[in-house]
Motif scaffolding. Structure first.
Motif, short mmCIF file in Angstrom:
data_model
loop_
_atom_site.label_atom_id
_atom_site.label_comp_id
_atom_site.label_asym_id
_atom_site.label_seq_id
_atom_site.Cartn_x
_atom_site.Cartn_y
_atom_site.Cartn_z
N SER A 168 16.93 -55.45 -53.02
CA SER A 168 16.20 -56.70 -52.87
C SER A 168 14.77 -56.55 -53.38
CB SER A 168 16.17 -57.14 -51.40
OG SER A 168 15.53 -56.17 -50.59
N ARG A 169 14.21 -57.69 -53.75
CA ARG A 169 12.82 -57.72 -54.21
C ARG A 169 12.20 -59.06 -53.84
NH1 ARG A 169 10.84 -55.71 -60.17
NH2 ARG A 169 8.62 -55.55 -59.68
N THR A 170 11.07 -59.02 -53.16
CA THR A 170 10.32 -60.23 -52.80
C THR A 170 9.00 -60.23 -53.56
OG1 THR A 170 11.33 -60.32 -50.60
CG2 THR A 170 9.30 -61.56 -50.93
N SER A 171 8.68 -61.35 -54.20
CA SER A 171 7.51 -61.41 -55.08
C SER A 171 6.74 -62.70 -54.83
CB SER A 171 7.93 -61.36 -56.55
OG SER A 171 8.75 -60.25 -56.82
N CYS A 204 11.02 -53.15 -55.29
CA CYS A 204 12.45 -53.16 -55.01
C CYS A 204 12.75 -52.22 -53.85
CB CYS A 204 13.24 -52.72 -56.25
SG CYS A 204 13.50 -54.04 -57.43
N LYS A 205 13.61 -52.67 -52.98
CA LYS A 205 14.03 -51.88 -51.84
C LYS A 205 15.55 -51.82 -51.78
CE LYS A 205 9.81 -51.36 -50.21
NZ LYS A 205 9.15 -50.04 -50.07
N ALA A 206 16.04 -50.72 -51.25
CA ALA A 206 17.49 -50.55 -51.10
C ALA A 206 17.84 -50.49 -49.62
CB ALA A 206 17.96 -49.27 -51.79
N ASN A 207 18.94 -51.15 -49.27
CA ASN A 207 19.48 -51.12 -47.92
C ASN A 207 18.40 -51.41 -46.88
OD1 ASN A 207 21.98 -50.61 -49.02
ND2 ASN A 207 21.82 -48.40 -48.80
N ASN A 208 18.16 -50.50 -45.93
CA ASN A 208 17.19 -50.76 -44.87
C ASN A 208 15.77 -50.37 -45.30
OD1 ASN A 208 18.03 -48.11 -44.92
ND2 ASN A 208 17.57 -47.74 -42.75
N ASN A 209 15.28 -51.06 -46.33
CA ASN A 209 13.89 -50.95 -46.78
C ASN A 209 13.56 -49.59 -47.39
OD1 ASN A 209 11.58 -52.61 -47.05
ND2 ASN A 209 10.53 -51.47 -45.44
N GLN A 210 14.50 -48.99 -48.09
CA GLN A 210 14.28 -47.71 -48.75
C GLN A 210 13.73 -47.94 -50.16
OE1 GLN A 210 14.93 -44.70 -46.93
NE2 GLN A 210 15.01 -46.34 -45.40
#
Length: 237
Positions: A168-171, A204-210
């Motif tokens: 995920s990515r929030t911008s 960008c983050k993977a799974n639980n904010n990795q």
């Protein structure tokens, strides 16, 4: 994309040429809200390159259909200026199987923000507005791997064959827009609009904010979009 923009400007120009002079107010007045489906011409290149490497089917270049809502009101003390807000979200999905598992890849975008628009004063009887949306947007990709034979006795086990990868990515979002609002009656208006969805920042983050390293620059939700809408309220252009 350029052709759509040209078409919108042609429509606006024709409206200016044939507009009538009768108005109820000396500036646009009123406001409303409603349903605003849109179509985003999303760039899937970054995602597709990784899907191909892993023998997954690519997403087509047809883009993403989104649904959402929005509204605005003319603030009155500054003629022709209106403020409001909107939100949107949509998803595309691919499903496939091989000899060992079932897979599904979901790609979704969404966002929302404040709208600021200026309605051109020389257009009568309907509104042609230039403006921008300022807010935040997100993109999310989820890859599901599901065992073809689930059993409660081992479904919590790593060896069950069930896995989920979420990226995920929030911008921040800035979207210049051109909207044409045509009142059918004083209380219903139709919209045709277009814009470009710019995004800034965000990790960008993977799974639980990795954290994820080496993320390509083109993994974002930047895209040209077109928008339709139907609004209820009070409209005097």
């Amino acid at each position: 994309m350029k052709k759509i923009f040209i078409l919108l400007f042609v429509i606006a120009s024709v409206g200016i040429s044939f507009s009538q002079s009768q108005k109820f107010f000396d500036a646009p007045f009123g406001g409303g809200g409603g349903f605003t489906p849109s179509f985003y011409f999303t760039n899937f290149n970054a995602i597709n390159s990784k899907l191909t490497e892993n023998n997954f089917p690519e997403f087509s270049d047809k883009g993403i259909f989104t649904t959402g809502g929005g509204g605005y009101i003319y603030i009155g003390f500054i003629k022709y200026l209106r403020i409001g807000g909107l939100g949107f979200g949509g998803m595309v999905s691919n499903s496939f199987s091989n000899s060992s598992a079932n897979y599904q890849v979901d790609y979704s975008i969404g966002g929302g923000g404040v709208t600021i628009e200026y309605t051109l004063p020389f257009v009568k009887d309907f509104g042609v507005s230039l403006g921008a949306v300022i807010g935040a947007s997100s993109l999310t990709m989820e890859i599901f791997q599901n065992s073809q034979s689930n059993n409660w006795d081992n479904i919590f086990s790593i060896s069950s064959g069930n896995n989920l990868l979420r990226i995920s990515r929030t911008s921040w979002m800035l979207s210049p827009t051109l909207n044409i609002d045509y009142p059918i009656f004083r209380f219903i208006a139709l919209r045709l609009g277009a814009g470009y969805h710019f995004t800034f920042g965000g990790e960008c983050k993977a799974n639980n904010n990795q954290a994820i390293s080496n993320v390509p620059d083109n993994l974002n939700s930047k895209s040209f979009f077109i928008q339709l809408g139907i609004f209820g309220g009070f409209f005097s252009f």
